[in-house]
Design a protein around this motif. Structure first.
Motif, PDB file in Angstrom:
ATOM      1  N   GLU A  14       2.253 -10.552  -8.636  1.00 53.38           N
ATOM      2  CA  GLU A  14       3.680 -10.765  -8.409  1.00 53.38           C
ATOM      3  C   GLU A  14       4.488  -9.577  -8.941  1.00 53.38           C
ATOM      4  OE1 GLU A  14       7.303 -12.061  -7.225  1.00 53.38           O
ATOM      5  OE2 GLU A  14       5.334 -12.715  -6.550  1.00 53.38           O
ATOM      6  N   GLN A  15       4.079  -9.021 -10.078  1.00 55.54           N
ATOM      7  CA  GLN A  15       4.764  -7.845 -10.617  1.00 55.54           C
ATOM      8  C   GLN A  15       4.605  -6.646  -9.672  1.00 55.54           C
ATOM      9  OE1 GLN A  15       2.871  -7.862 -14.519  1.00 55.54           O
ATOM     10  NE2 GLN A  15       4.885  -8.175 -15.456  1.00 55.54           N
ATOM     11  N   VAL A  16       3.414  -6.473  -9.128  1.00 57.59           N
ATOM     12  CA  VAL A  16       3.178  -5.386  -8.173  1.00 57.59           C
ATOM     13  C   VAL A  16       4.072  -5.598  -6.949  1.00 57.59           C
ATOM     14  CG1 VAL A  16       1.490  -4.307  -6.621  1.00 57.59           C
ATOM     15  CG2 VAL A  16       0.831  -4.904  -8.956  1.00 57.59           C
ATOM     16  N   HIS A  17       4.140  -6.835  -6.465  1.00 52.57           N
ATOM     17  CA  HIS A  17       4.984  -7.158  -5.314  1.00 52.57           C
ATOM     18  C   HIS A  17       6.446  -6.815  -5.600  1.00 52.57           C
ATOM     19  CE1 HIS A  17       6.308  -9.224  -1.727  1.00 52.57           C
ATOM     20  NE2 HIS A  17       7.139  -9.942  -2.453  1.00 52.57           N
ATOM     21  N   GLN A  18       6.937  -7.176  -6.775  1.00 48.95           N
ATOM     22  CA  GLN A  18       8.319  -6.868  -7.146  1.00 48.95           C
ATOM     23  C   GLN A  18       8.543  -5.359  -7.262  1.00 48.95           C
ATOM     24  OE1 GLN A  18      10.928  -8.951  -7.199  1.00 48.95           O
ATOM     25  NE2 GLN A  18       9.455 -10.475  -6.463  1.00 48.95           N
ATOM     26  N   LEU A  19       7.560  -4.644  -7.759  1.00 56.72           N
ATOM     27  CA  LEU A  19       7.658  -3.190  -7.863  1.00 56.72           C
ATOM     28  C   LEU A  19       7.754  -2.548  -6.476  1.00 56.72           C
ATOM     29  CD1 LEU A  19       7.682  -0.664  -9.612  1.00 56.72           C
ATOM     30  CD2 LEU A  19       5.200  -0.830  -9.764  1.00 56.72           C
ATOM     31  N   ILE A  20       6.963  -3.045  -5.538  1.00 57.29           N
ATOM     32  CA  ILE A  20       7.013  -2.549  -4.161  1.00 57.29           C
ATOM     33  C   ILE A  20       8.403  -2.795  -3.568  1.00 57.29           C
ATOM     34  CG2 ILE A  20       6.153  -2.951  -1.815  1.00 57.29           C
ATOM     35  CD1 ILE A  20       3.358  -3.484  -3.176  1.00 57.29           C
ATOM     36  N   ILE A  21       8.939  -3.979  -3.775  1.00 53.79           N
ATOM     37  CA  ILE A  21      10.286  -4.309  -3.280  1.00 53.79           C
ATOM     38  C   ILE A  21      11.318  -3.375  -3.896  1.00 53.79           C
ATOM     39  CG2 ILE A  21      12.108  -6.060  -3.370  1.00 53.79           C
ATOM     40  CD1 ILE A  21       9.850  -8.166  -3.100  1.00 53.79           C
ATOM     41  N   THR A  22      11.213  -3.142  -5.195  1.00 49.94           N
ATOM     42  CA  THR A  22      12.162  -2.274  -5.898  1.00 49.94           C
ATOM     43  C   THR A  22      12.112  -0.846  -5.362  1.00 49.94           C
ATOM     44  OG1 THR A  22      12.008  -3.637  -7.882  1.00 49.94           O
ATOM     45  CG2 THR A  22      12.835  -1.389  -8.175  1.00 49.94           C
ATOM     46  N   LEU A  23      10.914  -0.325  -5.126  1.00 54.93           N
ATOM     47  CA  LEU A  23      10.786   1.033  -4.585  1.00 54.93           C
ATOM     48  C   LEU A  23      11.363   1.125  -3.172  1.00 54.93           C
ATOM     49  CD1 LEU A  23       7.282   2.133  -5.858  1.00 54.93           C
ATOM     50  CD2 LEU A  23       9.466   3.238  -6.338  1.00 54.93           C
ATOM     51  N   GLU A  67       7.024   7.401  -0.718  1.00 56.19           N
ATOM     52  CA  GLU A  67       5.926   7.027   0.173  1.00 56.19           C
ATOM     53  C   GLU A  67       4.579   7.029  -0.538  1.00 56.19           C
ATOM     54  OE1 GLU A  67       6.362   5.738   3.099  1.00 56.19           O
ATOM     55  OE2 GLU A  67       8.508   6.125   3.063  1.00 56.19           O
ATOM     56  N   LEU A  68       4.344   8.021  -1.370  1.00 59.65           N
ATOM     57  CA  LEU A  68       3.073   8.079  -2.104  1.00 59.65           C
ATOM     58  C   LEU A  68       2.933   6.908  -3.069  1.00 59.65           C
ATOM     59  CD1 LEU A  68       2.793  11.901  -2.819  1.00 59.65           C
ATOM     60  CD2 LEU A  68       1.428  10.550  -1.227  1.00 59.65           C
ATOM     61  N   LEU A  69       4.014   6.597  -3.784  1.00 58.38           N
ATOM     62  CA  LEU A  69       3.972   5.466  -4.707  1.00 58.38           C
ATOM     63  C   LEU A  69       3.741   4.151  -3.958  1.00 58.38           C
ATOM     64  CD1 LEU A  69       6.924   6.420  -7.066  1.00 58.38           C
ATOM     65  CD2 LEU A  69       4.498   6.328  -7.677  1.00 58.38           C
ATOM     66  N   LEU A  70       4.436   3.977  -2.853  1.00 59.32           N
ATOM     67  CA  LEU A  70       4.267   2.750  -2.072  1.00 59.32           C
ATOM     68  C   LEU A  70       2.849   2.628  -1.528  1.00 59.32           C
ATOM     69  CD1 LEU A  70       7.702   2.671  -0.256  1.00 59.32           C
ATOM     70  CD2 LEU A  70       6.821   0.926  -1.818  1.00 59.32           C
ATOM     71  N   GLN A  71       2.294   3.735  -1.039  1.00 58.90           N
ATOM     72  CA  GLN A  71       0.923   3.680  -0.523  1.00 58.90           C
ATOM     73  C   GLN A  71      -0.072   3.319  -1.614  1.00 58.90           C
ATOM     74  OE1 GLN A  71      -0.213   7.116   1.766  1.00 58.90           O
ATOM     75  NE2 GLN A  71       1.667   7.029   2.986  1.00 58.90           N
ATOM     76  N   LEU A  72       0.089   3.903  -2.783  1.00 64.16           N
ATOM     77  CA  LEU A  72      -0.809   3.590  -3.900  1.00 64.16           C
ATOM     78  C   LEU A  72      -0.715   2.111  -4.262  1.00 64.16           C
ATOM     79  CD1 LEU A  72      -2.708   4.407  -6.251  1.00 64.16           C
ATOM     80  CD2 LEU A  72      -0.648   4.843  -7.573  1.00 64.16           C
ATOM     81  N   GLU A  88       0.462  -0.440  -2.458  1.00 69.83           N
ATOM     82  CA  GLU A  88       0.082  -1.353  -1.381  1.00 69.83           C
ATOM     83  C   GLU A  88      -1.406  -1.298  -1.045  1.00 69.83           C
ATOM     84  OE1 GLU A  88       4.333  -1.332   0.997  1.00 69.83           O
ATOM     85  OE2 GLU A  88       2.771   0.081   1.598  1.00 69.83           O
ATOM     86  N   ARG A  89      -1.998  -0.135  -1.164  1.00 67.86           N
ATOM     87  CA  ARG A  89      -3.393   0.017  -0.734  1.00 67.86           C
ATOM     88  C   ARG A  89      -4.408  -0.119  -1.853  1.00 67.86           C
ATOM     89  NH1 ARG A  89      -2.899   5.115   3.395  1.00 67.86           N
ATOM     90  NH2 ARG A  89      -1.331   4.185   4.746  1.00 67.86           N
ATOM     91  N   GLN A  90      -3.999   0.147  -3.084  1.00 71.43           N
ATOM     92  CA  GLN A  90      -4.979   0.120  -4.165  1.00 71.43           C
ATOM     93  C   GLN A  90      -4.616  -0.870  -5.263  1.00 71.43           C
ATOM     94  OE1 GLN A  90      -5.641   4.189  -5.402  1.00 71.43           O
ATOM     95  NE2 GLN A  90      -6.286   4.813  -3.367  1.00 71.43           N
ATOM     96  N   THR A  91      -3.413  -0.738  -5.812  1.00 66.73           N
ATOM     97  CA  THR A  91      -3.037  -1.601  -6.941  1.00 66.73           C
ATOM     98  C   THR A  91      -3.038  -3.066  -6.537  1.00 66.73           C
ATOM     99  OG1 THR A  91      -1.643   0.202  -7.744  1.00 66.73           O
ATOM    100  CG2 THR A  91      -1.319  -1.958  -8.757  1.00 66.73           C
ATOM    101  N   TRP A  92      -2.466  -3.356  -5.363  1.00 70.25           N
ATOM    102  CA  TRP A  92      -2.367  -4.733  -4.879  1.00 70.25           C
ATOM    103  C   TRP A  92      -3.736  -5.407  -4.847  1.00 70.25           C
ATOM    104  CZ3 TRP A  92       1.352  -8.169  -3.954  1.00 70.25           C
ATOM    105  CH2 TRP A  92       1.061  -9.280  -3.169  1.00 70.25           C
ATOM    106  N   PHE A  93      -4.748  -4.683  -4.404  1.00 66.25           N
ATOM    107  CA  PHE A  93      -6.088  -5.252  -4.272  1.00 66.25           C
ATOM    108  C   PHE A  93      -6.875  -5.234  -5.585  1.00 66.25           C
ATOM    109  CE2 PHE A  93      -4.903  -3.905   0.015  1.00 66.25           C
ATOM    110  CZ  PHE A  93      -5.001  -5.134   0.660  1.00 66.25           C
TER     111      PHE A  93
END
Length: 96
Positions: free
Chosen positions: A35-44, A13-18, A20-25
């Motif tokens: 796109e790499q961030v998006h794939q990382l979120i999917i993988t997690l 949850e902490l990794l996903l929040q980071l 989605e809320r910070q790295t993505w932007f």
């Protein structure tokens, strides 16, 4: 039988929040990095879902699970079959 050590769900949850809320932007829109961030979120998300499947399998087999907060954490004598019993809910997110 010794409990099977698994990471606490809060780690995901902490990794996903980071991400989605910070790295993505922080990365440029429509960039290869976004796109790499998006794939990382999917993988997690998939990893968390797979862990939950493993937990369900262990429960069906009556195998004890112990949620760990750290790799350095010593094993405990307590058996935990539900993470709800071993962790507090994550704190509410605040806007930065």
């Amino acid at each position: 039988m010794e409990p099977i050590p698994l990471p606490s769900h809060i780690h995901y949850e902490l990794l996903l929040q980071l991400l989605e809320r910070q790295t993505w932007f922080a990365v440029s829109q429509k960039s290869p990095q976004q796109e790499q961030v998006h794939q990382l979120i999917i993988t997690l998300r998939k990893a968390l879902a797979q862990q939950r499947q493993l937990e369900a399998s262990c429960q069906r087999a009556n195998l004890p699970i112990e949620y760990r907060w750290s790799i350095n954490e010593p094993p405990t004598d307590r058996k935990t079959t539900s993470e709800d019993e071993s962790t507090a809910p994550p704190p509410k997110a605040t806007s930065e």
